[in-house]
Write a protein that holds these residues in place. Sequence first.
Motif, PDB file in Angstrom:
ATOM      1  N   ILE A 135      61.657  35.329  30.585  1.00  0.00           N
ATOM      2  CA  ILE A 135      61.198  34.014  30.127  1.00  0.00           C
ATOM      3  C   ILE A 135      61.611  33.790  28.676  1.00  0.00           C
ATOM      4  CG2 ILE A 135      59.186  32.588  29.636  1.00  0.00           C
ATOM      5  CD1 ILE A 135      59.918  32.779  32.600  1.00  0.00           C
ATOM      6  N   ALA A 136      61.514  34.806  27.843  1.00  0.00           N
ATOM      7  CA  ALA A 136      61.933  34.671  26.444  1.00  0.00           C
ATOM      8  C   ALA A 136      63.403  34.277  26.362  1.00  0.00           C
ATOM      9  CB  ALA A 136      61.686  35.972  25.687  1.00  0.00           C
ATOM     10  N   LEU A 137      64.239  34.927  27.167  1.00  0.00           N
ATOM     11  CA  LEU A 137      65.670  34.603  27.162  1.00  0.00           C
ATOM     12  C   LEU A 137      65.914  33.221  27.751  1.00  0.00           C
ATOM     13  CD1 LEU A 137      67.081  38.080  28.251  1.00  0.00           C
ATOM     14  CD2 LEU A 137      67.253  37.033  25.983  1.00  0.00           C
ATOM     15  N   GLY A 138      65.147  32.865  28.786  1.00  0.00           N
ATOM     16  CA  GLY A 138      65.284  31.536  29.370  1.00  0.00           C
ATOM     17  C   GLY A 138      64.907  30.436  28.388  1.00  0.00           C
ATOM     18  N   MET A 139      63.832  30.637  27.638  1.00  0.00           N
ATOM     19  CA  MET A 139      63.437  29.661  26.625  1.00  0.00           C
ATOM     20  C   MET A 139      64.486  29.555  25.529  1.00  0.00           C
ATOM     21  SD  MET A 139      60.737  27.967  27.235  1.00  0.00           S
ATOM     22  CE  MET A 139      59.386  28.006  28.424  1.00  0.00           C
ATOM     23  N   LEU A 140      65.034  30.686  25.144  1.00  0.00           N
ATOM     24  CA  LEU A 140      66.092  30.691  24.134  1.00  0.00           C
ATOM     25  C   LEU A 140      67.264  29.831  24.599  1.00  0.00           C
ATOM     26  CD1 LEU A 140      66.660  32.372  21.407  1.00  0.00           C
ATOM     27  CD2 LEU A 140      68.157  33.745  22.854  1.00  0.00           C
ATOM     28  N   LEU A 141      67.599  29.937  25.876  1.00  0.00           N
ATOM     29  CA  LEU A 141      68.717  29.187  26.434  1.00  0.00           C
ATOM     30  C   LEU A 141      68.378  27.697  26.571  1.00  0.00           C
ATOM     31  CD1 LEU A 141      71.560  29.312  27.637  1.00  0.00           C
ATOM     32  CD2 LEU A 141      70.532  29.930  29.831  1.00  0.00           C
ATOM     33  N   ALA A 142      67.219  27.394  27.122  1.00  0.00           N
ATOM     34  CA  ALA A 142      66.832  25.997  27.327  1.00  0.00           C
ATOM     35  C   ALA A 142      66.708  25.244  26.007  1.00  0.00           C
ATOM     36  CB  ALA A 142      65.521  25.915  28.092  1.00  0.00           C
TER      37      ALA A 142
END
Length: 399
Positions: A302-309
């Motif tokens: 989720i941390a990486l997904g938020m970074l991407l979004a």
Amino acid sequence: MTHTMQTAPEPAAAPATGGDAAPLEHRAAGCLVGAAVGDALGGPVEGWTPDQIAARHGGRVTGIVGPFHEDWRTARPIAPYHKGDGHVTDDTLMTHALVRVYEKVRDHLDAFDIADHLVPDLIGTPRWIPELEDEALPLQRIFLAEKWIVARLHYGHIDPREAGVGNIVNCGAAMYMAPVGIVNAGHPDRAYAEALDIAGAHQSSYGREAAGVFAAAVAAAFAPDATVASVIGHALRLAKDGTRAAIEAVCEAATLYTGYESALVPLRAAVAPFDTVGPDYRNPSLGARRPSRLHAIEELPIALGMLLACEGDFRRTVLGSVNYGRDCDSIATMSGAIAGALHGVAAVPAEWATEVARASRLDLHAPAAALATVTREIFARDRARRRAHERTFAALTEG
């Protein structure tokens, strides 16, 4: 509880990284200050859903907020911790403890260093605990999965490399591995290997794997030409089993959204098949936190997904992590560390960093400055060791 707030150390008035600091120092400060800020913002809403958070705060959280329950001393299930009002949690306490181990050893660490140095730090030196508003041994604040380190290594005398076996599998080891990424800045493979070794004293299975991948992501973020895409690329390259599959699924979902608001529900749906905790965070499923090659902790993907979004923007990335809910202090710790490492300390909103330092009575910059110094020393040792190996190998192959 006896409160002695007047005995706590005050944070330094000015950051340790001035305008003439090198990129290493700026990024190390961005990483550790960013992690602490994310931790403090996420603490008061940990365990709740996005809808519950919005109902409590009249909309999305946009900065530092107070406790979810005003009667935090007796509210369950989080009593007696004062989460909120800029207080960091055990994520930051453990991160700073690991920095102190690096300061003592001044070289790469392994599981035995956790036994020899981290355990005595947790049980032997009272420190200011913001959530307790008092000085106490860190052991009295950390979660049961972290108390496991002390039980196994100090009382059980287990081989440190195997002590993590039998613990619940959670994000406990991953949440404080940012210092490993800093020490191995620009070398994600080395960060991954070192974090796996260290985390063996604490975690097994996908909890240990996440520790390695998070450290690698932080190290990758230090590259001069690093981008969100390159950081995620290194994470996927190194991650194994369910951890890799979860990161891939979440990041694929994240590419469809710009900003966190529209991504909150889809990212949870993407990680759900890999998460063993289940839909009700406060009532984990029967299979929760058991070893598996098919599953992953929720926090790192989720941390990486938020970074991407959120395109790596520190403020939006951290706020997305916070408003996601569930274990959002650890999610925001990880995303804040990576975003801070990517962009440096200037990317961390000064009003957040200043208030978290004041409220938590911690110098957020000093650990980063100390670790940057140690990182330079370790690199010099690595270079000397590498050159010695080159001379030895040349003697073996020439003739």
